[in-house]
Write a protein that holds these residues in place. Structure first.
Motif, PDB file in Angstrom:
ATOM      1  N   THR A  10       0.854  -1.181   0.000  1.00 23.26           N
ATOM      2  CA  THR A  10       0.000   0.000   0.000  1.00 23.26           C
ATOM      3  C   THR A  10       0.893   1.235   0.000  1.00 23.26           C
ATOM      4  N   PHE A  11       0.366   2.332  -0.469  1.00 24.65           N
ATOM      5  CA  PHE A  11       1.173   3.553  -0.570  1.00 24.65           C
ATOM      6  C   PHE A  11       1.305   4.211   0.801  1.00 24.65           C
ATOM      7  N   LEU A  75       0.219  -6.243  -9.365  1.00 17.14           N
ATOM      8  CA  LEU A  75       1.102  -7.046 -10.200  1.00 17.14           C
ATOM      9  C   LEU A  75       1.386  -8.404  -9.556  1.00 17.14           C
ATOM     10  N   SER A  76       1.192  -9.458 -10.320  1.00 15.39           N
ATOM     11  CA  SER A  76       1.479 -10.805  -9.838  1.00 15.39           C
ATOM     12  C   SER A  76       2.978 -10.975  -9.641  1.00 15.39           C
ATOM     13  N   PRO A 133       3.067  -7.714  -4.599  1.00 18.50           N
ATOM     14  CA  PRO A 133       2.827  -8.674  -3.512  1.00 18.50           C
ATOM     15  C   PRO A 133       3.597  -8.258  -2.265  1.00 18.50           C
ATOM     16  N   ALA A 134       2.939  -8.292  -1.121  1.00 15.50           N
ATOM     17  CA  ALA A 134       3.570  -7.835   0.114  1.00 15.50           C
ATOM     18  C   ALA A 134       4.873  -8.570   0.392  1.00 15.50           C
ATOM     19  N   ASP A 219      -8.920 -12.155  -5.363  1.00 11.58           N
ATOM     20  CA  ASP A 219      -7.559 -11.924  -5.858  1.00 11.58           C
ATOM     21  C   ASP A 219      -6.728 -11.084  -4.887  1.00 11.58           C
ATOM     22  N   VAL A 220      -7.362 -10.068  -4.325  1.00 13.22           N
ATOM     23  CA  VAL A 220      -6.634  -9.070  -3.544  1.00 13.22           C
ATOM     24  C   VAL A 220      -7.213  -8.996  -2.134  1.00 13.22           C
ATOM     25  N   LYS A 221      -6.370  -9.214  -1.148  1.00  8.04           N
ATOM     26  CA  LYS A 221      -6.811  -9.111   0.240  1.00  8.04           C
ATOM     27  C   LYS A 221      -7.098  -7.654   0.585  1.00  8.04           C
ATOM     28  N   ASP A 222      -8.169  -7.416   1.312  1.00 11.67           N
ATOM     29  CA  ASP A 222      -8.575  -6.065   1.723  1.00 11.67           C
ATOM     30  C   ASP A 222      -8.725  -5.136   0.517  1.00 11.67           C
ATOM     31  N   ILE A 223      -9.382  -5.648  -0.518  1.00  9.29           N
ATOM     32  CA  ILE A 223      -9.499  -4.876  -1.761  1.00  9.29           C
ATOM     33  C   ILE A 223     -10.269  -3.567  -1.554  1.00  9.29           C
TER      34      ILE A 223
END
Length: 309
Positions: A10-11, A75-76, A133-134, A219-223
């Motif tokens: 996240t930014f 991005l994957s 990805p984190a 696809d995305v956690k906490d989208i």
């Protein structure tokens, strides 16, 4: 069975903590009142080595992240590294159209003492965010295409003109302002990585448009944390193969190339990916025949260079 979602970066900007410590009010007007005064004071009151255009870009990036709906690309694994490595230099040769962004209407907004540059419809430039990805430990990037930055007069509050850039970008630590050709600019390694990633993503989405799909909560956690349009960007087979083979000392990584020659009457401006190749004494570009107007012809022509080219 419940699908495993991916956590993404996240930014994080130092502008926001500063604003929260300086103001109890979190509205847009308060944000520009606090941060706009800092920009207007740069560099005449603050450190003279600080570039006011960089300060403006950082404030603007924080504003669109916190207050606006923007486009997000998730991005994957491996895509960011592929995009970065496939751009040799951030020059006009690799300057493909950036992802489109919805402009931001400003009707009813009060930006004093901030100076914003509106278009003919009374809107300001939108932005897109790139998330990783984190697990990669990479910082999210806010990119603002076609940013125009007001130039302050040295005395008073007047504006003497504007400086236009192809894009500005901020990842919370580095800030860059780019023209389409950045020959001669000596960025630090982390800033260069960010610039090449942005250039490369534009080329990647042009060459492999099928990899971008609407993102979902699967696809995305906490989208819901990301406000705006959301897309995942998958690894194309060429990207996956290039990443897997890059560990070999005898493999030259692939790269993007934009067809700019006038010989390409119908395909001029098209992006092609020149596949990497195993090398034995020579470095080979294996890709479309760039001497003809047949960019779809793959792996029929090899261009021989010296090993250190």
């Amino acid at each position: 069975m419940k699908l495993m979602t991916t956590s993404f970066s996240t930014f994080r900007s130092p502008i926001w903590p500063h604003f929260k410590s300086a103001s109890k009010d979190r509205c847009e007007r308060a944000f520009f009142d606090v941060e706009g005064r800092i920009w207007r004071a740069t560099p005449y009151v603050t450190n003279p080595r600080v570039d006011p255009d960089m300060v403006y870009t950082s404030i603007y990036a924080t504003y669109v992240w916190k207050y606006c709906r923007i486009t997000h690309f998730f991005l994957s694994n491996g895509v960011a590294e592929f995009c970065e490595s496939a751009v040799r230099e951030p020059t006009s040769e690799y300057a493909k159209a950036l992802p489109s962004c919805d402009s931001i209407p400003v009707a009813g907004k009060v930006f004093t003492p901030w100076a914003v540059v509106c278009d003919a419809d009374g809107a300001i430039p939108g932005a897109f965010a790139i998330h990783f990805p984190a697990s990669s430990k990479r910082r999210s990037i806010i990119a603002i295409p076609s940013i125009s930055i007001p130039q302050k007069e040295k005395a008073g509050d007047g504006i003497r003109g504007r400086t236009h850039y192809w894009f500005g970008a901020d990842d919370g630590e580095d800030v860059v302002l780019c023209l389409k050709d950045n020959t001669g600019i000596n960025w630090c390694d982390s800033a260069m990585s960010m610039v090449k990633t942005i250039y490369g993503l534009a080329l990647y989405l042009d060459a492999f448009p099928e990899t971008a799909k609407k993102a979902t909560r699967d696809d995305v956690k906490d989208i819901a944390h990301y406000d705006g349009s959301v897309f995942t960007v998958a690894a194309n087979e060429s990207a996956r193969e290039d990443a897997e083979r890059s560990i070999s000392p005898h493999f030259r990584r692939g790269h993007f190339r934009m067809l700019t020659s006038e010989v390409f009457k119908r395909k001029r401006g098209q992006v092609v990916f020149v596949r990497g190749s195993f090398v034995r004494g020579h470095a080979l570009d294996v890709g479309p025949d760039l001497a003809t107007d047949n960019a779809s012809q793959l792996q029929n022509t090899s261009h021989t260079r010296e090993p250190n080219s």
